[in-house]
Design a protein around this motif. Structure first.
Motif, PDB file in Angstrom:
ATOM      1  N   VAL A   1     -24.719 -50.310 -22.533  1.00  0.00           N
ATOM      2  CA  VAL A   1     -24.410 -50.146 -21.117  1.00  0.00           C
ATOM      3  C   VAL A   1     -23.513 -48.926 -20.887  1.00  0.00           C
ATOM      4  CG1 VAL A   1     -22.362 -51.621 -20.910  1.00  0.00           C
ATOM      5  CG2 VAL A   1     -23.996 -51.503 -19.042  1.00  0.00           C
TER       6      VAL A   1
ATOM      7  N   GLY B   1     -28.350 -49.004 -20.925  1.00  0.00           N
ATOM      8  CA  GLY B   1     -28.138 -50.443 -20.981  1.00  0.00           C
ATOM      9  C   GLY B   1     -28.378 -51.126 -19.645  1.00  0.00           C
ATOM     10  N   PHE B   2     -28.054 -50.437 -18.553  1.00  0.00           N
ATOM     11  CA  PHE B   2     -28.296 -51.010 -17.234  1.00  0.00           C
ATOM     12  C   PHE B   2     -29.789 -51.250 -17.004  1.00  0.00           C
ATOM     13  CE2 PHE B   2     -24.140 -48.987 -16.374  1.00  0.00           C
ATOM     14  CZ  PHE B   2     -23.461 -50.116 -15.955  1.00  0.00           C
TER      15      PHE B   2
END
Length: 111
Positions: free
Chosen positions: A62, A67-68
């Motif tokens: 993230v 990662g998002f």
């Protein structure tokens, strides 16, 4: 020749006893769905592992923004599973029913 009524009743009893619990599946989805545990419970090992890895790798990456994206995919999958669980249980019941019916018919043909 087809199955007798008694054989059909026995098959349905076995299906009912062998089937996974919808309540347990939904509880696992709600409390441990982040790890894909509900999919492991329903016998979907590959997708359960994919869901777990998607969440873990997404959480670890993230800080790199990617990662998002991974967590977004996981979150969408988790929500969609809410609607797929009953179908997964029905599919499992149908597989058990078909296997037992085939076994009963095969045993009848040997007689």
């Amino acid at each position: 020749m087809g199955l007798t009524t008694e054989e059909r009743i026995l098959i349905e009893q076995h299906v009912t006893n062998s089937a996974k619990s919808p309540a347990a599946a939904y509880l696992l989805w709600f409390f441990l769905g982040w790890a894909g545990i509900h999919r492991f419970y329903l016998g979907r090992m590959g997708s359960g592992l994919a869901m777990l890895l998607l969440n873990v790798i997404g959480g670890l990456t993230v800080v790199f923004i990617v990662g998002f994206f991974l967590l977004g995919i996981w979150a969408l999958w988790w929500i969609v599973d809410l609607f797929l669980i009953s179908g997964m249980i029905d599919a499992q019941k149908n597989e058990i029913r078909a296997r037992l019916t085939q076994q009963a018919l095969a045993g009848e043909n040997r007689s």
